[in-house]
Write an enzyme that holds these catalytic residues in place. Sequence first.
Site, mmCIF file in Angstrom:
data_model
loop_
_atom_site.group_PDB
_atom_site.id
_atom_site.type_symbol
_atom_site.label_atom_id
_atom_site.label_comp_id
_atom_site.label_asym_id
_atom_site.label_seq_id
_atom_site.Cartn_x
_atom_site.Cartn_y
_atom_site.Cartn_z
ATOM 1 N N GLY A 31 38.109 38.688 42.005
ATOM 2 C CA GLY A 31 37.685 38.440 40.621
ATOM 3 C C GLY A 31 37.103 39.688 39.988
ATOM 4 O O GLY A 31 36.919 40.714 40.639
ATOM 5 N N ARG B 273 33.406 43.995 38.153
ATOM 6 C CA ARG B 273 32.762 44.993 37.281
ATOM 7 C C ARG B 273 33.511 45.109 35.954
ATOM 8 O O ARG B 273 33.615 46.175 35.366
ATOM 9 C CB ARG B 273 32.678 46.343 37.962
ATOM 10 C CG ARG B 273 33.995 46.903 38.441
ATOM 11 C CD ARG B 273 33.835 48.380 38.728
ATOM 12 N NE ARG B 273 34.993 48.919 39.410
ATOM 13 C CZ ARG B 273 35.158 50.191 39.656
ATOM 14 N NH1 ARG B 273 34.248 51.061 39.264
ATOM 15 N NH2 ARG B 273 36.219 50.627 40.279
ATOM 16 N N GLY C 258 28.721 46.741 40.047
ATOM 17 C CA GLY C 258 29.307 46.404 38.748
ATOM 18 C C GLY C 258 29.559 47.599 37.843
ATOM 19 O O GLY C 258 29.975 47.440 36.699
ATOM 20 N N ARG D 94 39.719 48.907 28.198
ATOM 21 C CA ARG D 94 41.120 48.921 28.628
ATOM 22 C C ARG D 94 41.902 47.877 27.853
ATOM 23 O O ARG D 94 41.419 46.771 27.627
ATOM 24 C CB ARG D 94 41.140 48.626 30.120
ATOM 25 C CG ARG D 94 42.486 48.446 30.713
ATOM 26 C CD ARG D 94 42.418 48.629 32.206
ATOM 27 N NE ARG D 94 41.977 47.419 32.889
ATOM 28 C CZ ARG D 94 41.930 47.322 34.219
ATOM 29 N NH1 ARG D 94 42.270 48.337 34.977
ATOM 30 N NH2 ARG D 94 41.523 46.204 34.790
ATOM 31 N N ASP E 111 46.209 41.815 44.002
ATOM 32 C CA ASP E 111 45.347 41.684 42.820
ATOM 33 C C ASP E 111 45.560 42.844 41.853
ATOM 34 O O ASP E 111 45.069 42.802 40.725
ATOM 35 C CB ASP E 111 43.865 41.604 43.224
ATOM 36 C CG ASP E 111 43.458 42.722 44.164
ATOM 37 O OD1 ASP E 111 44.067 42.840 45.242
ATOM 38 O OD2 ASP E 111 42.552 43.496 43.814
ATOM 39 N N ASN E 112 46.284 43.854 42.286
ATOM 40 C CA ASN E 112 46.553 44.986 41.403
ATOM 41 C C ASN E 112 48.007 45.010 40.948
ATOM 42 O O ASN E 112 48.524 46.059 40.564
ATOM 43 C CB ASN E 112 46.186 46.302 42.101
ATOM 44 C CG ASN E 112 44.689 46.431 42.319
ATOM 45 O OD1 ASN E 112 43.904 45.841 41.589
ATOM 46 N ND2 ASN E 112 44.299 47.189 43.316
ATOM 47 N N ASP F 203 45.184 48.990 37.109
ATOM 48 C CA ASP F 203 44.139 49.382 38.058
ATOM 49 C C ASP F 203 44.403 50.745 38.684
ATOM 50 O O ASP F 203 44.795 50.871 39.847
ATOM 51 C CB ASP F 203 43.930 48.297 39.133
ATOM 52 C CG ASP F 203 42.942 47.244 38.643
ATOM 53 O OD1 ASP F 203 42.508 47.335 37.472
ATOM 54 O OD2 ASP F 203 42.599 46.348 39.416
HETATM 55 P P1 AMP Z 1 39.953 47.517 42.809
HETATM 56 O O1 AMP Z 1 39.991 48.253 44.112
HETATM 57 O O2 AMP Z 1 39.380 48.326 41.672
HETATM 58 O O3 AMP Z 1 41.212 46.856 42.446
HETATM 59 O O4 AMP Z 1 38.852 46.374 43.012
HETATM 60 C C1 AMP Z 1 38.945 45.354 43.979
HETATM 61 C C2 AMP Z 1 37.838 44.360 43.801
HETATM 62 O O5 AMP Z 1 36.566 44.991 43.984
HETATM 63 C C3 AMP Z 1 37.768 43.713 42.432
HETATM 64 O O6 AMP Z 1 37.335 42.382 42.618
HETATM 65 C C4 AMP Z 1 36.728 44.520 41.713
HETATM 66 O O7 AMP Z 1 36.118 43.822 40.668
HETATM 67 C C5 AMP Z 1 35.750 44.810 42.834
HETATM 68 N N1 AMP Z 1 34.959 46.021 42.606
HETATM 69 C C6 AMP Z 1 35.375 47.325 42.680
HETATM 70 N N2 AMP Z 1 34.349 48.164 42.424
HETATM 71 C C7 AMP Z 1 33.263 47.395 42.162
HETATM 72 C C8 AMP Z 1 31.902 47.670 41.842
HETATM 73 N N3 AMP Z 1 31.439 48.918 41.727
HETATM 74 N N4 AMP Z 1 31.075 46.601 41.653
HETATM 75 C C9 AMP Z 1 31.507 45.350 41.773
HETATM 76 N N5 AMP Z 1 32.780 45.025 42.085
HETATM 77 C C10 AMP Z 1 33.649 46.030 42.291
HETATM 78 MG MG MG Z 2 41.854 45.800 41.031
#
Ligand code: AMP
Ligand code: MG
Length: 468
Positions: free
Chosen positions: A83, A86, A119, A169, A245-246, A255
């Site tokens: 989900g 952030r 976040g 975005r 998820d990406n 992403d």
């Molecule tokens: P991503 O690798 O950016 O696709 O993120 C994968 C998951 O990690 C997603 O659920 C993001 O919302 C969460 N996420 C990544 N970085 C943060 C962060 N700094 N704080 C909270 N959630 C994060």
């Molecule tokens: Mg992502």
Amino acid sequence: MTITFDNSWARDLPGTYLRVPPDPAPAPRLLMLNRPLAADLGLTLTDDQARDWFSGASLPPGADPIAQAYAGHQFGGFSPQLGDGRAHLLGEVVTPDGRRFDIQLKGSGKTPFSRGGDGKAAIGPMLREVLVSEFMAAMDVPTTRALAVVATGQEIWRETKLPGAVLARVAASHLRVGTFQFFAARGEQDKVKALADHAIARHYPDLASAENPYLAFLDAVITRQAALIARWMGLGFIHGVMNTDNMAISGETIDYGPCAFMEAYAPGTVFSSIDHQGRYAYANQPLILGWNLARLAETLVPLLDPSQEKAIEIANDRLSGIAPRYRADWLAVMRRKLGLLGEDPGDASLADDLLPAMQGADWTLTFRRLADVTALRPLFPDFTAMEAWLPRWRARAGDGAAERLSQANPAVIPRNHKVEDALTAATSGDMAPFQALLSAIRAPFTETEPYMLPAPTGFGQYVTYCGT
Ligand code: AMP
Ligand code: MG
């Protein structure tokens, strides 16, 4: 000027998100506003509005900030709850010509999906997303876009203290393969159906009247994603985290985390610090395409046919079509990159045989320089195999190839060393190198010398990071 929102997700898909406001940035400072994109969206924003609205300092009227639920296979393992940890979807806008887009803040604070994360996001990675996504847009590769980046005035902790930022975005939607998985894994089949109906209405409206709309939907996502990955491969783009998820249902690249462009061709290239097995290596991306789409197909099985056995058979049939579909898309990309007109039965082997001959040569410039052997030779650590391949290419490409090469192949890409220079300077307050690089990559076919050259020796093995 205000933004006119029309928030169809929040309205039509209750139970798929949580309402949560972004954190207000304590001392927001506008670092970049994408005016051409704003104009395309029909938005005329002042700098002050952009600064306040796209940092969480204040909410634009009509915004209804939500964090969307999704799951995802991360490096092959299923995480049932990811989900927006952030990110906050402010809402949707409809352009004067009727296209609908999400405006989402990223790095805008914790949500109930944050798990252990803070976040937040740092200036560097958010500007990095700007550079890479603007290049994709300049190359006409489907992509989310960066509307603005605002420094928050708050420091965040990564390996060291870094200045925080929020990225605004724009996406056709943020619906992901992982969104379907979240509800399928919980047995909430009504939600899966609602998501599919939303996706069809929003991204594939012609399919609503198909005999089997959900099967047509699966086919359409396959078609768009295969074409997308073929475009990535043509540019030497490595996404870095092709988790489910990406992967966006709209067919846009989404992403931009540890992504980067390969310079010297090597099929096993990986930049991400955590991709030890090379799951998301350059040459593996077409396989992951099929793997991820199989996860989507699984969630749709109950919608494909009342008989589960029949539904699985149908889904498998469609999934077995992905590899040939991708191969055809890749060949079309390569024909363009090679300046070939029309189609010839020998094209596939011509393209295939180039790859081993290119080992270690600059991916981007090789294609641009094919017709000029003097400029080509220095790009290669070993020119022997090329020497044998070039006459085949010349015979097939024929007249006017040089012109076609320079129309199909970019001169400028966001080269890793230039991106790093720009982000390092921006992090310490100097935006000039970022601005100059952004201008260069927005005109990728213009030969802008300092941005064309491969990384100097000594730049070393480039490493990128997630969650930054
Ligand atoms: P991503 O690798 O950016 O696709 O993120 C994968 C998951 O990690 C997603 O659920 C993001 O919302 C969460 N996420 C990544 N970085 C943060 C962060 N700094 N704080 C909270 N959630 C994060
Ligand atoms: Mg992502």
